[in-house]
Design an enzyme around this catalytic site. Structure first.
Site, PDB file in Angstrom:
ATOM      1  N   GLY A 165       0.608  -1.292   0.171  1.00 52.87           N
ATOM      2  CA  GLY A 165       0.143   0.133   0.200  1.00 52.87           C
ATOM      3  C   GLY A 165       0.861   1.248  -0.132  1.00 52.87           C
ATOM      4  N   ASN A 166       0.240   2.312   0.219  1.00 48.29           N
ATOM      5  CA  ASN A 166       0.959   3.630   0.174  1.00 48.29           C
ATOM      6  C   ASN A 166       0.260   4.484   1.351  1.00 48.29           C
ATOM      7  OD1 ASN A 166      -0.896   5.517  -1.110  1.00 48.29           O
ATOM      8  ND2 ASN A 166      -0.828   3.897  -2.775  1.00 48.29           N
ATOM      9  N   ARG A 167       0.768   5.816   1.477  1.00 45.73           N
ATOM     10  CA  ARG A 167       0.526   6.505   2.703  1.00 45.73           C
ATOM     11  C   ARG A 167      -0.488   7.567   2.404  1.00 45.73           C
ATOM     12  NH1 ARG A 167       3.747   5.307   6.860  1.00 45.73           N
ATOM     13  NH2 ARG A 167       5.666   4.696   6.258  1.00 45.73           N
ATOM     14  N   SER A 168      -1.024   7.437   1.193  1.00 41.25           N
ATOM     15  CA  SER A 168      -2.232   8.476   0.699  1.00 41.25           C
ATOM     16  C   SER A 168      -3.364   8.375   1.953  1.00 41.25           C
ATOM     17  CB  SER A 168      -2.575   8.389  -0.674  1.00 41.25           C
ATOM     18  OG  SER A 168      -3.485   9.232  -0.974  1.00 41.25           O
ATOM     19  N   ALA A 203      -3.737   7.620  -4.843  1.00 43.01           N
ATOM     20  CA  ALA A 203      -2.139   7.217  -5.375  1.00 43.01           C
ATOM     21  C   ALA A 203      -2.200   5.992  -5.533  1.00 43.01           C
ATOM     22  CB  ALA A 203      -1.466   7.247  -4.099  1.00 43.01           C
TER      23      ALA A 203
END
Ligand code: C5P
Length: 235
Positions: A29-32, A106
């Site tokens: 995943g990502n931090r958005s 994102a």
């Protein structure tokens, strides 16, 4: 209420960050946080648009940000999604009737090639298997170049790391040309800016990479600046 300059328009906003399954319990995943996308949706609704918000893993507390912009009968429908494939499906469906599509999510560039049905197990004494990645389709480029309806405005976001403003913009310029979107909103991330933070500083480029607007402030202020630009290019 302020200007109803998006009245009668259907706008689609993607927000948050996609998660690509590794196995049934793990993901990349990502931090958005989805805050900028939620602010875009709220601002569009306040300006009279019918809004579809495709929300990738956006926390409920962040979605509450829709409340602040909901002027009376304003209209936001939220479609929750997880993976990039799900986000693509939801965006394509909504985009079929949209006047504007803003890709603020994102999106993971890569996903694991295979997703086993069972949890990957640790085998004592044996090194882990590598996770092979494959590239995801570029949803924004596909919308702009292949799926665009007549008159539809397609907007991308580009989160660029790095503090040298010139380098960030140069990257954005290349990206604007490559993706074929009408507008690309470039923001610097990292060091207290962008992801997960309350405020933002952006430069809006047109499809040729020329600067058409700049904005700084809360994500709502940035959102309204983006809609101002959309209204300008589509009128
Ligand atoms: O190339 P980059 O990921 O920086 O581009 C960001 C923009 O492209 C965002 O608008 C994002 O939503 C979109 N994107 C996409 N599909 C991908 C990767 C990014 O639509 N696979």
């Amino acid at each position: 209420a302020g200007a109803q300059d998006l009245a009668g328009r259907h706008v689609v906003v993607s927000a948050g960050g996609t998660r690509e399954p590794i196995d049934p319990v793990r993901f990349i995943g990502n931090r958005s946080s989805g805050r900028q996308g939620v602010a875009l949706a709220a601002a569009a609704a306040a300006r009279g648009a019918r809004v579809t918000l495709v929300a990738a893993n956006v926390e409920d507390a962040v979605l509450e940000g829709l409340g602040a912009g909901r002027a009376g009968a304003a209209d936001v429908s939220v479609v929750p999604v997880g993976s990039t494939a799900q986000l693509a499906d939801a965006v394509h469906t909504a985009a079929a009737t949209a006047d504007v599509v803003v890709m603020a999510a994102a999106v993971a560039d890569f996903r694991p090639e295979a997703t086993p049905d069972a949890k990957i197990k640790k085998v004592p004494g044996r090194p882990p298997e590598p996770i092979r990645l494959v590239e995801n389709p570029d949803i924004l480029a596909g919308l702009a170049r292949e799926r665009r309806r007549a008159g539809q405005v397609v907007v991308g976001f580009a989160a660029e790391t790095g503090d040298a403003a010139a380098g960030v913009l140069e990257h954005g310029r290349d990206k604007a040309r490559r993706k074929g979107a009408d507008l690309l909103v470039v923001n610097a991330v990292g060091a207290g800016q962008g992801f997960g933070t309350a405020s933002n500083e952006v430069t809006v480029l047109d499809g040729a990479g020329e600067v058409v607007a700049r904005a700084a402030g809360s994500k709502r202020v940035v959102a309204d600046a983006v809609w101002d630009t959309v209204v300008k290019v589509s009128s």
